[in-house]
Design an enzyme around this catalytic site. Structure first.
Site, mmCIF file in Angstrom:
data_model
loop_
_atom_site.group_PDB
_atom_site.id
_atom_site.type_symbol
_atom_site.label_atom_id
_atom_site.label_comp_id
_atom_site.label_asym_id
_atom_site.label_seq_id
_atom_site.Cartn_x
_atom_site.Cartn_y
_atom_site.Cartn_z
ATOM 1 N N ASP A 1 10.477 107.474 94.830
ATOM 2 C CA ASP A 1 9.280 108.292 95.036
ATOM 3 C C ASP A 1 8.710 108.008 96.427
ATOM 4 O O ASP A 1 8.401 108.929 97.209
ATOM 5 C CB ASP A 1 8.257 107.937 93.929
ATOM 6 C CG ASP A 1 7.137 108.945 93.827
ATOM 7 O OD1 ASP A 1 7.119 109.910 94.610
ATOM 8 O OD2 ASP A 1 6.259 108.766 92.958
ATOM 9 N N TYR B 1 7.344 103.654 85.707
ATOM 10 C CA TYR B 1 6.671 104.909 85.349
ATOM 11 C C TYR B 1 6.598 105.092 83.831
ATOM 12 O O TYR B 1 5.687 105.741 83.324
ATOM 13 C CB TYR B 1 7.418 106.112 85.936
ATOM 14 C CG TYR B 1 7.163 106.336 87.401
ATOM 15 C CD1 TYR B 1 7.352 105.313 88.308
ATOM 16 C CD2 TYR B 1 6.739 107.564 87.871
ATOM 17 C CE1 TYR B 1 7.129 105.500 89.648
ATOM 18 C CE2 TYR B 1 6.515 107.766 89.220
ATOM 19 C CZ TYR B 1 6.709 106.727 90.103
ATOM 20 O OH TYR B 1 6.480 106.918 91.438
ATOM 21 N N ASP C 1 12.303 97.056 101.233
ATOM 22 C CA ASP C 1 11.490 96.886 102.443
ATOM 23 C C ASP C 1 12.334 97.149 103.696
ATOM 24 O O ASP C 1 11.893 97.813 104.639
ATOM 25 C CB ASP C 1 10.811 95.504 102.489
ATOM 26 C CG ASP C 1 11.685 94.391 101.929
ATOM 27 O OD1 ASP C 1 12.779 94.676 101.408
ATOM 28 O OD2 ASP C 1 11.289 93.218 102.029
ATOM 29 N N LYS D 1 15.262 95.653 94.979
ATOM 30 C CA LYS D 1 14.496 94.478 95.429
ATOM 31 C C LYS D 1 15.027 93.281 94.640
ATOM 32 O O LYS D 1 14.298 92.578 93.933
ATOM 33 C CB LYS D 1 12.990 94.726 95.191
ATOM 34 C CG LYS D 1 12.062 93.690 95.763
ATOM 35 C CD LYS D 1 11.978 93.723 97.273
ATOM 36 C CE LYS D 1 11.077 92.601 97.780
ATOM 37 N NZ LYS D 1 11.196 92.406 99.241
ATOM 38 N N ASP E 1 9.193 110.330 100.225
ATOM 39 C CA ASP E 1 8.017 110.822 100.961
ATOM 40 C C ASP E 1 8.111 110.371 102.417
ATOM 41 O O ASP E 1 7.815 111.122 103.342
ATOM 42 C CB ASP E 1 6.718 110.298 100.344
ATOM 43 C CG ASP E 1 6.183 111.239 99.270
ATOM 44 O OD1 ASP E 1 6.998 111.988 98.688
ATOM 45 O OD2 ASP E 1 4.967 111.213 99.002
HETATM 46 N N1 GGG Z 1 6.301 118.892 92.989
HETATM 47 C C1 GGG Z 1 6.072 117.497 92.889
HETATM 48 C C2 GGG Z 1 4.776 117.129 92.271
HETATM 49 O O1 GGG Z 1 4.137 117.921 91.636
HETATM 50 N N2 GGG Z 1 4.387 115.888 92.477
HETATM 51 C C3 GGG Z 1 3.209 115.360 91.906
HETATM 52 C C4 GGG Z 1 3.440 114.079 91.164
HETATM 53 O O2 GGG Z 1 2.550 113.643 90.479
HETATM 54 N N3 GGG Z 1 4.605 113.482 91.278
HETATM 55 C C5 GGG Z 1 4.962 112.291 90.617
HETATM 56 C C6 GGG Z 1 6.445 112.131 90.620
HETATM 57 O O3 GGG Z 1 7.146 112.955 91.214
HETATM 58 O O4 GGG Z 1 6.915 111.210 89.981
#
Ligand code: GGG
Length: 364
Positions: free
Chosen positions: A247, A144, A223, A191, A251
């Site tokens: 991330d 990131y 994985d 990984k 989810d």
């Molecule tokens: N409330 C979480 C949010 O706004 N997520 C949007 C986003 O772009 N998230 C990227 C991350 O959490 O690294």
């Protein structure tokens, strides 16, 4: 003891303002009930900030963030950026920058499963029941934040994945400490069979593990972890992982809780703590009073517990959410075919229900 705290609310984009309204409302109610003095300010970030100032994280927002005791955040993002990857200034840059500027390297994401929502998940209730996972996602390193490049002919692109030892050490210690206070089990996800950054990650976690001999440590490839999470989620207690893997995994894990609309998170580290739902700005339902406010309300609970050390107050908020669910109330994302129509609520009605149950606890 009554506390005095300055809270910055950053609603952000899309459904952000609809849900933070309710996170803020429960904080106000808790302050009134316990005699705390919470004062609130607000600031722009994301698409709304780009529209107003050209900058996804204006200086004034960062200044206010540094001066506050905690931040209640909504979400950033807008479909126009998703559909046009060539745009250089993007809402998410504001979120990444504020995490970096405040040194918020640890993102805690509890996967809290309310029994009433066992049937809201696409997974079988018998697989889910009893699941209680606390994710530690590293937040200020990884791909990131690594150097990004694109060739002149636009046919090649690179995002550099990198970690320094100290970045792994500091989040690993926090995760092990949390595991000590829970089931004393930590699973580190990487990984390491492919990535050098993961080999460093594993090496450092193995070293830190020696400081916590009472915690049972396991290492798992991402994985396999993605598969185990839906096969047998109860096997996990604390999960420690890097930014990108965290991330994606969280989810996926949100489906255990029934919906992303249920999951809160706390980002902590050096500066002001940052509390937000894991969901994004959901522009498709923005302004329609359809968003689930419970993740923002539960983010407020995390602020009370982790940010201010107010465990009793935090438990009361969680109990009020539980009561609303026990009474059968659902927003659209957690309703199913057997939910009676009169129990399916919009954002505001669900927020009101939680507030009502909070007030009832005081009067009980
Ligand atoms: N409330 C979480 C949010 O706004 N997520 C949007 C986003 O772009 N998230 C990227 C991350 O959490 O690294």
């Amino acid at each position: 003891m009554a506390l005095k705290k300055n809270i910055l609310v950053i609603p952000g984009d899309g459904i952000g303002s609809e849900v933070t309204t309710w996170g803020k409302a429960v904080l106000e109610q808790i302050a009134a009930d316990y005699g705390h003095e919470f004062s609130f300010d607000d600031a722009l970030m994301g698409h709304v900030a780009i529209e107003a100032t050209g900058n996804p994280l204006p200086d004034i927002t960062l200044d206010k963030a540094r001066q506050s005791d905690a931040i209640l955040f909504g979400a950033v993002g807008h479909a126009m950026y998703d559909n046009d990857p060539s745009l250089k200034v993007r809402p998410e840059q504001g979120l990444l920058k504020i995490r970096k500027e405040l040194g918020l390297y640890a993102n805690l994401r509890p996967i809290l499963l309310f029994d009433e929502l066992l049937d809201a998940s696409s997974l079988k209730p018998e697989i889910l029941k009893g699941t209680d996972i606390l994710f530690f996602r590293e937040l200020t390193g990884d791909v990131y934040f690594g150097e990004k490049s694109r060739s002149d002919d636009r046919n090649w692109a690179s995002d550099l994945m990198n970690y320094h030892r100290y970045e792994v050490e500091r989040i690993a210690r926090k995760a092990f400490q949390a595991a000590q206070a829970r089931q004393k089990k930590l699973c580190s996800v990487d990984k390491a069979n492919v990535l050098e950054t993961s080999r460093l990650w594993r090496e450092v976690v193995q070293e830190i593990a020696k400081e916590f001999p009472d915690v049972e440590t396991e290492h798992m490839f991402i994985d396999n972890a993605a598969m185990q999470l839906v096969k047998n989620p109860r096997k996990f207690d604390v999960v420690l992982t890097a930014n990108l893997f965290g991330d994606i995994l969280t989810d996926e894990a949100s489906q255990i809780a029934g919906s992303m609309g249920m999951l809160a998170s706390a980002s902590i580290g050096e500066g002001t703590g940052f509390f937000e739902p894991i969901h994004g700005s959901a522009h498709d339902i923005a302004g329609q009073n359809k968003a689930n406010p419970l993740a923002s309300i539960l983010s407020a609970a995390l602020m009370l517990e982790i940010g201010f050390g107010l465990k009793e107050e935090a438990d009361r908020v969680t109990a009020a959410v539980d009561e609303a669910l026990k009474q059968g109330f659902r927003t659209g994302d957690i309703a199913n075919d057997s939910t009676p129509a009169d129990k399916i609520l919009g954002t505001d009605a669900m927020g009101q229900k939680v507030l009502e149950y909070l007030k009832q606890q005081v009067n009980a």
